[in-house]
Structures are given as structure tokens and as C-alpha cells.
Scaffold this motif. Sequence first.
Motif, PDB file in Angstrom:
ATOM      1  N   UNK A   1      -7.697  38.412 -77.647  1.00 39.72           N
ATOM      2  CA  UNK A   1      -6.463  39.193 -77.532  1.00 39.72           C
ATOM      3  C   UNK A   1      -6.802  40.594 -77.026  1.00 39.72           C
ATOM      4  N   UNK A   2      -5.859  41.234 -76.327  1.00 45.48           N
ATOM      5  CA  UNK A   2      -4.470  40.815 -76.140  1.00 45.48           C
ATOM      6  C   UNK A   2      -4.328  39.763 -75.043  1.00 45.48           C
ATOM      7  N   UNK A   3      -3.260  38.971 -75.169  1.00 45.13           N
ATOM      8  CA  UNK A   3      -2.842  38.187 -74.034  1.00 45.13           C
ATOM      9  C   UNK A   3      -2.185  39.119 -73.038  1.00 45.13           C
ATOM     10  N   UNK A   4      -2.057  38.683 -71.814  1.00 40.10           N
ATOM     11  CA  UNK A   4      -1.393  39.521 -70.810  1.00 40.10           C
ATOM     12  C   UNK A   4      -0.116  38.832 -70.343  1.00 40.10           C
ATOM     13  N   UNK A   5       0.936  39.613 -70.206  1.00 36.20           N
ATOM     14  CA  UNK A   5       2.213  39.149 -69.675  1.00 36.20           C
ATOM     15  C   UNK A   5       2.463  39.908 -68.374  1.00 36.20           C
ATOM     16  N   UNK A   6       2.537  39.208 -67.273  1.00 36.71           N
ATOM     17  CA  UNK A   6       2.778  39.861 -65.981  1.00 36.71           C
ATOM     18  C   UNK A   6       4.282  40.083 -65.859  1.00 36.71           C
ATOM     19  N   UNK A   7       4.695  41.258 -66.318  1.00 38.00           N
ATOM     20  CA  UNK A   7       6.106  41.485 -66.614  1.00 38.00           C
ATOM     21  C   UNK A   7       6.992  41.519 -65.387  1.00 38.00           C
ATOM     22  N   UNK A   8       6.497  42.090 -64.297  1.00 38.80           N
ATOM     23  CA  UNK A   8       7.320  42.090 -63.078  1.00 38.80           C
ATOM     24  C   UNK A   8       7.570  40.664 -62.595  1.00 38.80           C
ATOM     25  N   UNK A   9       6.566  39.799 -62.702  1.00 40.00           N
ATOM     26  CA  UNK A   9       6.741  38.389 -62.324  1.00 40.00           C
ATOM     27  C   UNK A   9       7.758  37.726 -63.233  1.00 40.00           C
ATOM     28  N   UNK A  10       7.657  37.989 -64.538  1.00 41.66           N
ATOM     29  CA  UNK A  10       8.591  37.395 -65.503  1.00 41.66           C
ATOM     30  C   UNK A  10      10.026  37.791 -65.179  1.00 41.66           C
ATOM     31  N   UNK A  11      10.261  39.068 -64.976  1.00 40.39           N
ATOM     32  CA  UNK A  11      11.635  39.549 -64.749  1.00 40.39           C
ATOM     33  C   UNK A  11      12.140  39.143 -63.368  1.00 40.39           C
ATOM     34  N   UNK A  12      11.264  39.229 -62.375  1.00 42.25           N
ATOM     35  CA  UNK A  12      11.667  38.864 -61.014  1.00 42.25           C
ATOM     36  C   UNK A  12      12.082  37.394 -60.926  1.00 42.25           C
ATOM     37  N   UNK A  13      11.378  36.523 -61.626  1.00 44.92           N
ATOM     38  CA  UNK A  13      11.643  35.086 -61.574  1.00 44.92           C
ATOM     39  C   UNK A  13      12.711  34.642 -62.578  1.00 44.92           C
ATOM     40  N   UNK A  14      13.052  35.492 -63.528  1.00 42.24           N
ATOM     41  CA  UNK A  14      13.934  35.106 -64.622  1.00 42.24           C
ATOM     42  C   UNK A  14      15.380  34.942 -64.159  1.00 42.24           C
ATOM     43  N   UNK A  15      15.933  33.753 -64.376  1.00 36.92           N
ATOM     44  CA  UNK A  15      17.343  33.525 -64.060  1.00 36.92           C
ATOM     45  C   UNK A  15      18.247  34.282 -65.040  1.00 36.92           C
ATOM     46  N   UNK A  16      17.969  34.265 -66.349  1.00 38.86           N
ATOM     47  CA  UNK A  16      18.825  35.031 -67.271  1.00 38.86           C
ATOM     48  C   UNK A  16      18.890  36.522 -66.947  1.00 38.86           C
ATOM     49  N   UNK A  17      17.843  37.085 -66.327  1.00 40.37           N
ATOM     50  CA  UNK A  17      17.885  38.512 -66.006  1.00 40.37           C
ATOM     51  C   UNK A  17      18.869  38.843 -64.899  1.00 40.37           C
ATOM     52  N   UNK A  18      19.415  37.832 -64.238  1.00 38.30           N
ATOM     53  CA  UNK A  18      20.535  38.074 -63.316  1.00 38.30           C
ATOM     54  C   UNK A  18      21.759  38.565 -64.088  1.00 38.30           C
ATOM     55  N   UNK A  19      21.724  38.372 -65.418  1.00 44.80           N
ATOM     56  CA  UNK A  19      22.821  38.788 -66.303  1.00 44.80           C
ATOM     57  C   UNK A  19      22.333  39.845 -67.292  1.00 44.80           C
ATOM     58  N   UNK A  20      21.349  40.644 -66.862  1.00 42.56           N
ATOM     59  CA  UNK A  20      20.740  41.641 -67.759  1.00 42.56           C
ATOM     60  C   UNK A  20      21.777  42.617 -68.303  1.00 42.56           C
ATOM     61  N   UNK A  21      22.718  43.039 -67.466  1.00 39.68           N
ATOM     62  CA  UNK A  21      23.722  44.000 -67.906  1.00 39.68           C
ATOM     63  C   UNK A  21      24.736  43.382 -68.870  1.00 39.68           C
ATOM     64  N   UNK A  22      24.719  42.064 -68.992  1.00 36.05           N
ATOM     65  CA  UNK A  22      25.617  41.375 -69.926  1.00 36.05           C
ATOM     66  C   UNK A  22      24.889  40.953 -71.197  1.00 36.05           C
ATOM     67  N   UNK A  23      23.702  41.495 -71.405  1.00 36.04           N
ATOM     68  CA  UNK A  23      22.985  41.239 -72.651  1.00 36.04           C
ATOM     69  C   UNK A  23      21.812  40.283 -72.549  1.00 36.04           C
ATOM     70  N   UNK A  24      21.461  39.850 -71.325  1.00 35.17           N
ATOM     71  CA  UNK A  24      20.383  38.869 -71.173  1.00 35.17           C
ATOM     72  C   UNK A  24      19.130  39.476 -70.521  1.00 35.17           C
TER      73      UNK A  24
END
Length: 865
Positions: free
Chosen positions: A284-307
Motif C-alpha cells: 500500500x498505497x494502491x493507486x487510483x488514476x483519478x482522471x481516467x476514472x472520472x473521464x470514463x465514468x458514465x455517472x459523472x455525466x450527472x455529477x451536478x445532479x449528485x453523481x
Amino acid sequence: MLISTNFNHFILLNQQLMKKKTYTFDEAYKASLDYFSGDELAAKVWVSKYALKDSQGVIYEKTPEDMHWRLAKEIARIEKKYKNPLSEQELFDLFDRFKYIIPQGSPMTGIGNDYQVASLSNCFVIGMDGSADSYGAIIRIDEEQVQLMKRRGGVGHDLSHIRPKGSPVKNSALTSTGLVPFMERYSNSTREVAQDGRRGALMLSVSIEHPDSEDFIDAKLEQGKVTGANISVKIDDEFMEAASAGKTYKQRFPIDSDNPKYEKTIDAQKLWKKIVHNAWKSAEPGVLFWDTIVRESVPDCYADLGFKTVSTNPCGEIPLCTYDSCRLLAINLYSYVVNPFTEDAYFDFELFAKHVQLAQRIMDDIVDLEAEKIDKILEKIDADPETEEVKSTERNLWKKIQRKTLQGRRTGVGITAEGDMLAALGIRYGTDEGNDFSEKVHREVAINAYTSSVKMAKERGAFEIFDAEREKNNPFINRLKEASPQMYEDMVKYGRRNIACLTIAPTGTTSLMSQTTSGIEPVFLPVYTRRRKVNPNDRDVKIDFVDENGDSWEEYIVFHHKFVTWMEANGYSTTKKYTNAEIDELVAKSPYYKATSNDVDWLQKVRMQGRVQKWVDHSISVTINLPNDVSEDLVGELYMEAWKSGCKGCTVYRDGSRSGVLISNGDAETKDKKKAEDCFEMPPVVTSRPIELDADVIKFQNNKEKWIAFIGLLNGRPYEIFTGINDEDDGIMIPKSVTSGKIIKAYDNDGRKHYDFQFQNRRGYKVTIEGLDGKFNPEFWNYAKLISGVLRYGMPIDQVIKLVSGLELDSETINTWKNGVERALKKYLPNETEAKGQKCPVCGQETLVYEEGCLKCRNCGASKC
């Protein structure tokens, strides 16, 4: 009148439940053993973890067949709410024998379970916006975490909102203490919660942008700190580019502010090397490639609605927004291979596509079942005797979760048996051919799961905030659009039932019951050794090992189930007793050769993860297992390759690395107070040497001198050493055939302690050589006591060897002795990707392996993530 009606309903329900047939553990175990064709581990795991029980432990199911009818009945009840419902029989046929569709832990345990008030969700993320770094908000998160864990949920939350160390605060403390004290708070809360033997699971994350991220990264290296949580650092592309180019990087707080209150410029490469070093040292720590996660995330298309995604669940496969949750299900890939392990083997993509669509439909049904479970939790809260002030936090928490659950209807369709699927097709895991085929399979999973979700939107309605316009630039959605244009057109027209659909989660105990490889991982070992406790007084008993408690164990060879299938398909006997050499020869001929977790090509495995990730809208839980002697540079190379390959996260486990963190301080009293299930750890400090120890005898020659070493073993691990020259005059003369025996602590008539060596000669008589400690040069004995001391206190073997090698001694004879000790101890260096020296907290055996971010026991099936 309402109270009376509810009470009568409660009495009626209890009367119905009391009429159900019950079984003893032995009855269920015996029946399940037959169900699993004699697989003791699978039977034990099912009865212990998944058979329907009440709060008193009374068992109401005899075999998994009963469980699968329970699941089928409840899901069929939900199906009847919608058009063209699946029948109980159709559902049972999908579940039966764990062949096709396997609901994971919480759904398998909770669906149709009227004895427990628990959630069906496997994982949750919580958190607060606004003034979330106030003490009130921090304590509220702590309370919510505990409330979820008591309902079986694994929890994740992010700490990036907590102000950095030294920042001014408006209370008597004047300045903030930073992240680490709150990491400990949340970690300790996790360790306090246990449900039905299940320890709470927690993921803590922080952004690399946070000025205290270095303290976060270092927190778990300090002994005894943050032992109740997994930790991962959220890394953005800017940092990765700066680290690879040797540039500076700016940290700030608040991390997402255009006008931060605090800024700090750091050497990105220096911090990157620290992340790599700590991962190499402690996994540890594990690594989370956060820009990849958010860029690819379908729910983040609704980030302003709570996702807006803020953290992940404890194993990292489900990135989530606050107060969302997910339920998991696995599809058994091996079952779609027709004519497995033959030249005629092929993958039935037609049946597979049909079943993936049904799996997505079943997952949507489970969302409805979860909503019902939350209603029952809310009813339970209302009925509890606590004051309204106490109950309000828990009630509000579950209302927020229920709202988010129904708003997005998130699902987690995944797979298991990837390794067995490839082997059954004659494809080696970790090759270009294997990676190509795996990507093809997961592409089909994605297309068909989303096709099913679109069909359900047409029949049942889309998730309430669906908006095709919001999703039009999402890379994952556009990949699907290119792969299946018609499905995309239908999705724009009708919507989609579920905001996100897919994951690849750990399938530890699930894979034990499906008798397959776990998740996306390769086979751990096709053949390995397991122990079972035996009664030494039984007739014809075979005793291979006696532990420090005096319990006797038999060791026996275990063949991976699908390896046996390969043997049968290729004409090899499955009843013959094979020698080790014959087993090695068999493995070399099989499709599992060079395809185990120990010897796959690590870079290829990372690239495979990246290629599969393109077709998984959430993430993947996978571990890169490495031998003990790999360099830190290799770990850094793997992490960098994971980022470049499009992985959303990466975890490495270097053999033995966890032990360096979890080793005891040597305080026996403190050690005794630790609960066995708290953590997987190094062997406990033994303050009093057992009377007898198993021992190995190792003979060797340095120059022209003949040497001998006696290695006392505790749980198969070196515990003490006696060694020296074995010459004709004063040496220890034992037959050449003797390679093992026992070292016995004894006392003479004057009370003086000595150590004897006892072995059995060819005639079966016990022969004792007294005074082992007096047979060698006293100077050798003093150094041997030093080495024995560090062995007894759990120092990893490779570190003991380094210690011996580093001794600077003037005497040529002593240096020869030193070389002999090194040679003797090198026999015990780990050669498997196991959690060496760490005992399973359930069965007490050193049979732990590290897969998919979890420690798992090959002996009893216990797991800890």
C-alpha cells in the motif's frame, strides 16, 4: 389499530418461520459435501457463510440447492411486477450448481432472508460537501460508517476535504492536526465492527493534490497505525506526467478551488518514488488514476445532479458518488466453454450473450429487492427503543442511500473463472492471444449488459435522470456506440434502466463454491498442499505436522478442480498417487503451465487489465503478484504501465511485503490482547519455547570441511538453529538418510537446560542425541543464539539472511560458519506468492494467498480485503 395489525403480522411471520425445518451444522455439511462432490472447503464455506441462519445460528438450508430456490423465488416475485417475467424455474436453472449466474456475498446471503435486517449492497461510499472538514462532519461520517458496516456493507470515503496539518481552525486547538489522526479514527471504528464473524471493510482515499498526501501515503508504515483500512491515493494525469518528466507539481487546498487558501510546490518524482517504495514495502498505497476514472465514468455525466465520483469501495472495483451503493453478481465464464480442454473446445458466445442480458435483468430486480430491504431497515430503526435524537442519523443515512439507489439503479455485473476459461480453450493466460480473447469476451459483456438495460428502459422505464445529451461525449458510451450502433440508437430513443452496469470484483468464496479460478485472476497454483486436523489416536492416522498447541495435522495434495478436468480429458489418472516430479511434469504439459499467479508476465497482466477496462464502466479488482526479490523500479514500471494502458487503478503485492508492516513489537501482553480476526499478521511472539519442535537436518560442505545444521521449525517456519563442523572426532554422527526429526528441550537432574535431537532409525526405534547445544564450538553457539532470537521474533527469512551476511567477523572459521547458516536458511526462502509467515485468523494455518486485493485462506476459505 395500525400497531395491532403490525404486531399480528409480526406474530404470524414468526410462526411461519418457526415451522421451517432446521438442520445441524453436521447435517448441512454432510449434505453439502455430497453436493460439492467431496470438496470439503466448498462445503464448509457454504454452510458457514451462506446457508440461511437466524440470529442464534440455527440453520434453515441443507444444501446450496435450497439457497438457489430461495433466490429464484424472491427474484421471480419481483419479475412479476414487469412484462414477460422470468419464472422461478428459469431463474433456478441459471443459479443451480453455481454454473452460470452467481449473486455475490450480500445478495446471496440476504435475498429472501427474513431472519436478518441487512442490506443487499456489497459496497457504499459516503461523504459530505461544504464544511465537511468540521469536527461535526468528521464525527458524522464516522457514525455513518459504523451504521453501514453493521448491515454488512464495505465502506469507502475520501479525506481530501480535511484541511492540511497546521491550517488555522476556529476552535481552541488553533491549528488543524491534518489527515492522519482521522485516518486512525476511521480505522479504529472499522476494527470495532463485526457482523456474523464478518469484519468491517474500509477504503480511505486522498487526492495527490492535497498538501498532506505524503503523510497519508506514509501513515500505514508506522507500526500499529491504520490497520483497519485499505488506503489508495488518487493520482491525476498532471502528476503522472510531472513524475515521469522529473518536473514539479503544485498541491493546493481546497483541492478543487480556483482560489486555494494554501499552495505547495513539490518534486513530483520524489513523491512518486515514495509511493512506489511504500507499495513495494507494504503493498500500500494502491493507486487510483483519478482522471481516467472520472473521464470514463458514465455517472459523472450527472455529477451536478449528485453523481460525482469521490472514492471507491474497499477493493477498488466500484468508484462511487456519496451515498450510492452497489450490489454484485458474477457470471461463470468457464461454463460457456464447450468441450473444455480438448482440440474441439470453443466459447459459446450465443448462449453467453443471452445470459449476460439475463444477468443484467436479475441485477435490476435486486435493486428493487434492496429498496425493500431499506424499507425494513427504516422500520427497524423506527421500532428501536433509542431516542429520536440517536436514531435520526441512521434514519437519514438510509433514506439518502435509498434515494440514490432508486435514482441511478446502479448495478455490478461481473465475471469469475477468467483463468479457467482461457485454460479450457487451450490459451495461456498472460499472452497476447490470451489478452485478445479476454478483451473480446468483455466487449460482449458490455454490449449485452447495456442492450439489456436499454430493453428494460423500454419495458420498465429509464433511470429517472437519464439524458443522452449529457452522455454523448463520454468515451465509454462512444466505444459502445461504435461496437453496437443499433443499441446506441435505441438507448437514445428509450433511455437506459441503469446509470452504470459493470465491474470485475473479487470472487473469493464464490470461486471456491463454483470451483473455479477467482475473478479475472489466473490460477493461483494448479496443485498445492492443504492441512486437515486429525485425531492422533485414530487408527491408521497419518500425522505430518504437530503445531505449538499439540494439535496434529495431516497434509494432503490438492488439485485445482479444472486441472483435474484437464487430466480426465487428456487420459491421465485422477486416482494415482503422483510424485512431485510427476506432478511437475503434468503441470508442464497442461495449459496452466507458466500461467499461474506466480509466473505470469507482469507487464502483460497489466496490459490485459487495461484492455479489459475499456469495456468495464466501473473498475477492476486485480492484484499483480510479485516475488520477494523484485526491485522497487519494477513496481514503478508496473504502476506507470498501468496508467499508460488505461487502467483505473493498480495494486501490487510483493511476496512477504505485508509481514514487514504487521510484525509485532515483541510486547507479548499486547499481542495476546489483539483479536485474532483483527489482521493477518506475522507468527505471534512465542515467549516460551515449545518442548518439542519439528526439525530439518541440512548437511553441506564448505571448502573441505563438513558441516551440519539443525533447523527447529514452528508452523513449518525456521524458529531456531544449531550448526557447526561435523567432523569425525566430535561431530554428530547420524545416518545419511536422516533429514528430519525433533529438537526437544530437556533438563538434567541439576535443572540445567539442554537441547536433544531425536530421530527414528530404519527399524522404527527412536534415537536421541543429547546435548545438541554442547556439540559445537561455543563461539558458534553464541552466534546461533543471536540468529535464533531474531527467527523467534518473526523477522522475515530474507532479512535474517541479510543480517547474517552482514556480520563482519575476523575469524576465517566463523566466516565459514556464517556462509553455512546462509546456505541452510536459504532453503526456506518463499518461492510462491503466498502471505508467508501470516496465519489465517479463522483456522490458524499459514495458508494465506493474496489475490484481487484480498488475503484468502486456501485451508478454510476465509478472506479479508
